[in-house]
Design a protein around this motif. Structure first.
Motif, mmCIF file in Angstrom:
data_model
loop_
_atom_site.group_PDB
_atom_site.id
_atom_site.type_symbol
_atom_site.label_atom_id
_atom_site.label_comp_id
_atom_site.label_asym_id
_atom_site.label_seq_id
_atom_site.Cartn_x
_atom_site.Cartn_y
_atom_site.Cartn_z
ATOM 1 N N ARG A 18 0.830 -1.208 0.000
ATOM 2 C CA ARG A 18 0.000 0.000 0.000
ATOM 3 C C ARG A 18 0.867 1.262 0.000
ATOM 4 O O ARG A 18 0.558 2.245 -0.633
ATOM 5 N N GLY A 25 -2.923 3.486 -2.415
ATOM 6 C CA GLY A 25 -4.022 3.999 -1.595
ATOM 7 C C GLY A 25 -5.346 3.890 -2.320
ATOM 8 O O GLY A 25 -6.363 3.513 -1.741
ATOM 9 N N THR A 26 -5.342 4.201 -3.619
ATOM 10 C CA THR A 26 -6.559 4.080 -4.419
ATOM 11 C C THR A 26 -6.980 2.620 -4.526
ATOM 12 O O THR A 26 -8.161 2.293 -4.401
ATOM 13 N N ALA A 28 -6.344 0.279 -2.400
ATOM 14 C CA ALA A 28 -6.847 -0.148 -1.094
ATOM 15 C C ALA A 28 -8.279 0.324 -0.887
ATOM 16 O O ALA A 28 -9.118 -0.418 -0.374
ATOM 17 N N ARG A 29 -8.563 1.567 -1.319
ATOM 18 C CA ARG A 29 -9.933 2.081 -1.196
ATOM 19 C C ARG A 29 -10.909 1.275 -2.053
ATOM 20 O O ARG A 29 -12.026 0.996 -1.635
ATOM 21 N N VAL A 30 -10.484 0.915 -3.258
ATOM 22 C CA VAL A 30 -11.330 0.097 -4.129
ATOM 23 C C VAL A 30 -11.593 -1.256 -3.492
ATOM 24 O O VAL A 30 -12.722 -1.766 -3.515
ATOM 25 N N ILE A 32 -11.554 -2.016 -0.279
ATOM 26 C CA ILE A 32 -12.437 -1.835 0.880
ATOM 27 C C ILE A 32 -13.878 -1.632 0.421
ATOM 28 O O ILE A 32 -14.813 -2.203 0.995
ATOM 29 N N GLN A 33 -14.078 -0.816 -0.621
ATOM 30 C CA GLN A 33 -15.434 -0.589 -1.136
ATOM 31 C C GLN A 33 -16.033 -1.873 -1.694
ATOM 32 O O GLN A 33 -17.222 -2.145 -1.515
ATOM 33 N N SER A 36 -17.096 -3.969 1.172
ATOM 34 C CA SER A 36 -18.290 -3.392 1.782
ATOM 35 C C SER A 36 -19.538 -3.716 0.975
ATOM 36 O O SER A 36 -20.581 -4.054 1.542
#
Length: 117
Positions: A18, A25-26, A28-30, A32-33, A36
């Protein structure tokens, strides 16, 4: 290598990816989304299965009590969805508690009245 050491190495490797990989970071956000959305979809799937299993009991409640039960569930879902915004202010926190309490009371009263028979 013990299980704990292996798990710690996995977490450290993921953190290094990461930090070191451009766009990590992007990514990781993808990730996580995506997790979710899958988690919320599983809640929807479980709700569908429960509805199919208890359809007769729900229809036996009558239109009025069923409307109260569905409104309570919708109000609780909407309140939980807006939790981060409501917790930003003191009044919002109070509204969050009141809305969830009202939804719990309405749902509980419908269930309690249905079990009295």
């Amino acid at each position: 290598m013990t299980k704990t050491a292996r798990n710690v190495l996995i977490v450290v490797a993921l953190a290094a990816v990461r930090v070191l990989v451009p766009g990590g970071g992007t990514g990781a956000r993808v990730a996580i989304q995506t997790i979710s959305v899958v988690f919320l979809a599983s809640f929807g799937w479980i709700a569908m299965l429960q509805y199919r299993e208890h359809r007769v009991a729900l229809y036996s409640l009558g239109s009025g009590r069923r409307a109260i039960l569905y409104s309570a569930a919708g109000g609780a879902a909407l309140t939980l969805t807006a939790s981060s915004r409501l917790w930003a202010t003191t009044g919002g926190t109070l509204a969050w508690v009141v809305l969830l309490g009202a939804a719990a009371y309405a749902g509980g009263s419908v269930i309690w009245s249905a079990r009295r028979y």
